[in-house]
Design an enzyme around this catalytic site. Structure first.
Site, PDB file in Angstrom:
ATOM      1  N   LYS A 235      25.383  46.137 -10.929  1.00  0.00           N
ATOM      2  CA  LYS A 235      24.453  45.922 -12.051  1.00  0.00           C
ATOM      3  C   LYS A 235      23.412  47.048 -12.125  1.00  0.00           C
ATOM      4  CE  LYS A 235      22.949  41.849 -10.630  1.00  0.00           C
ATOM      5  NZ  LYS A 235      23.656  41.699  -9.341  1.00  0.00           N
TER       6      LYS A 235
ATOM      7  N   ARG B 146      24.460  50.705   0.869  1.00  0.00           N
ATOM      8  CA  ARG B 146      23.579  51.227  -0.188  1.00  0.00           C
ATOM      9  C   ARG B 146      22.318  51.883   0.370  1.00  0.00           C
ATOM     10  NH1 ARG B 146      23.353  46.375  -4.621  1.00  0.00           N
ATOM     11  NH2 ARG B 146      21.806  45.479  -3.231  1.00  0.00           N
TER      12      ARG B 146
ATOM     13  N   ARG C 135      17.301  48.689   1.557  1.00  0.00           N
ATOM     14  CA  ARG C 135      16.619  47.423   1.302  1.00  0.00           C
ATOM     15  C   ARG C 135      16.653  46.521   2.529  1.00  0.00           C
ATOM     16  NH1 ARG C 135      18.670  45.220  -4.455  1.00  0.00           N
ATOM     17  NH2 ARG C 135      18.408  43.292  -3.291  1.00  0.00           N
TER      18      ARG C 135
ATOM     19  N   ARG D 288      22.572  35.507  -0.138  1.00  0.00           N
ATOM     20  CA  ARG D 288      22.485  35.928  -1.542  1.00  0.00           C
ATOM     21  C   ARG D 288      23.771  35.582  -2.299  1.00  0.00           C
ATOM     22  NH1 ARG D 288      21.113  41.945  -0.402  1.00  0.00           N
ATOM     23  NH2 ARG D 288      21.132  42.243  -2.649  1.00  0.00           N
TER      24      ARG D 288
HETATM   25  P1  AMP Z   1      18.085  41.897  -6.584  1.00  0.00           P
HETATM   26  O1  AMP Z   1      17.417  43.224  -6.476  1.00  0.00           O
HETATM   27  O2  AMP Z   1      18.363  41.525  -8.018  1.00  0.00           O
HETATM   28  O3  AMP Z   1      19.311  41.780  -5.713  1.00  0.00           O
HETATM   29  O4  AMP Z   1      17.042  40.816  -6.044  1.00  0.00           O
HETATM   30  C1  AMP Z   1      16.566  40.853  -4.705  1.00  0.00           C
HETATM   31  C2  AMP Z   1      15.910  39.530  -4.363  1.00  0.00           C
HETATM   32  O5  AMP Z   1      14.789  39.319  -5.227  1.00  0.00           O
HETATM   33  C3  AMP Z   1      16.776  38.298  -4.547  1.00  0.00           C
HETATM   34  O6  AMP Z   1      17.613  38.046  -3.433  1.00  0.00           O
HETATM   35  C4  AMP Z   1      15.700  37.219  -4.717  1.00  0.00           C
HETATM   36  O7  AMP Z   1      15.079  36.909  -3.482  1.00  0.00           O
HETATM   37  C5  AMP Z   1      14.674  37.941  -5.564  1.00  0.00           C
HETATM   38  N1  AMP Z   1      14.964  37.812  -7.020  1.00  0.00           N
HETATM   39  C6  AMP Z   1      15.252  38.821  -7.900  1.00  0.00           C
HETATM   40  N2  AMP Z   1      15.449  38.349  -9.131  1.00  0.00           N
HETATM   41  C7  AMP Z   1      15.295  37.001  -9.039  1.00  0.00           C
HETATM   42  C8  AMP Z   1      15.394  35.939  -9.969  1.00  0.00           C
HETATM   43  N3  AMP Z   1      15.711  36.163 -11.277  1.00  0.00           N
HETATM   44  N4  AMP Z   1      15.169  34.672  -9.536  1.00  0.00           N
HETATM   45  C9  AMP Z   1      14.845  34.425  -8.250  1.00  0.00           C
HETATM   46  N5  AMP Z   1      14.760  35.374  -7.305  1.00  0.00           N
HETATM   47  C10 AMP Z   1      14.977  36.661  -7.696  1.00  0.00           C
END
Ligand code: AMP
Length: 223
Positions: A19, A134, A168, A179
């Site tokens: 994404k 990553r 990360r 996740r």
């Molecule tokens: P991402 O970078 O999209 O993989 O998000 C990393 C982490 O941020 C996720 O594992 C959640 O802990 C938190 N997070 C990001 N977007 C959301 C969302 N829309 N709802 C809830 N938690 C989120």
């Protein structure tokens, strides 16, 4: 609200589906704005803000942060003018039915509509390798992968020449499993939510980065 060419999209897919990579490309090719709740939350954690304090531990464990936190962030961000020229890409939001319902209300109130919900379909078994490899430039944020997308010159960012890289905190196997569970239990049901409205466009996320980009560009060309 937005000019004729602007389209607004959601990218849905499990962590590691690509994404962020595709969003980065759409920002360049179509002047779109990437709205990544993950990036916004990581910035909040780094700045030590109250939202960051609430979200940090949950994120590190791979768990979702509460809906009201992310809905509030997106609500504010959608009010900024930069999303109007090229449209926006929601990357990592919505992730629960509650967030999708809240988004509908926000978009209605702001007079904005969604054009495509791009469902990035991937082979779950490949994701752990994709995610744990990553890394990103510490200066400009450009994303790389140890195997699939290394820098052209070792240790130097292709985009800005930066030499500091970061990984990360949640890109480790244990957090990745949590996740993936969150994706299956809470996010995957959104595909039906949007399919009922005829918005879902499946894309093969196992194809090469260029092929996925081409498939997404074709959706935009089709309108
Ligand atoms: P991402 O970078 O999209 O993989 O998000 C990393 C982490 O941020 C996720 O594992 C959640 O802990 C938190 N997070 C990001 N977007 C959301 C969302 N829309 N709802 C809830 N938690 C989120």
């Amino acid at each position: 609200m937005s000019d004729a060419a602007a389209q607004n999209i959601i990218l849905i897919g499990p962590p590691g589906a690509g994404k962020g990579t595709q969003a980065e490309r759409l920002v360049k090719s179509r002047n779109m704005v990437q709205l990544s709740t993950g990036d916004m939350l990581r910035a909040a954690v780094a700045s030590g803000s109250p939202i960051g304090k609430k979200a940090g531990a949950l994120m590190e464990a791979g768990e979702l942060v509460p809906d009201e936190v992310v809905v509030g962030i997106i609500d504010e961000r959608l009010d900024q003018d930069d999303i109007k020229a090229g449209g926006f890409i929601l990357d990592g939001f919505p992730r629960t039915t509650g967030q999708a319902e809240a988004l509908d209300q926000l978009l209605d109130a702001k007079g904005v509509s969604l054009d495509h919900v791009i469902n990035m379909e991937v082979d779950i078994a490949a994701l752990v390798e994709r995610i744990t490899g990553r890394f990103a430039c510490g200066d400009c944020g450009a994303g790389y992968h140890d195997t699939f997308k290394p820098t052209k010159t070792a240790g130097i960012c292709d985009e800005c020449g930066g030499k500091e890289f970061k990984r990360r905190a949640d890109d480790n196997e244990e957090a990745v499993k949590t996740r993936l569970d969150a994706f299956h239990n809470q996010t995957a049901p959104l595909i039906n939510y949007y399919a009922d409205r005829g918005l879902v466009r499946p894309v093969d996320g196992m194809a090469s980065i260029d092929e996925v980009s081409q498939a997404i560009e074709a959706l935009f060309a089709a309108g």
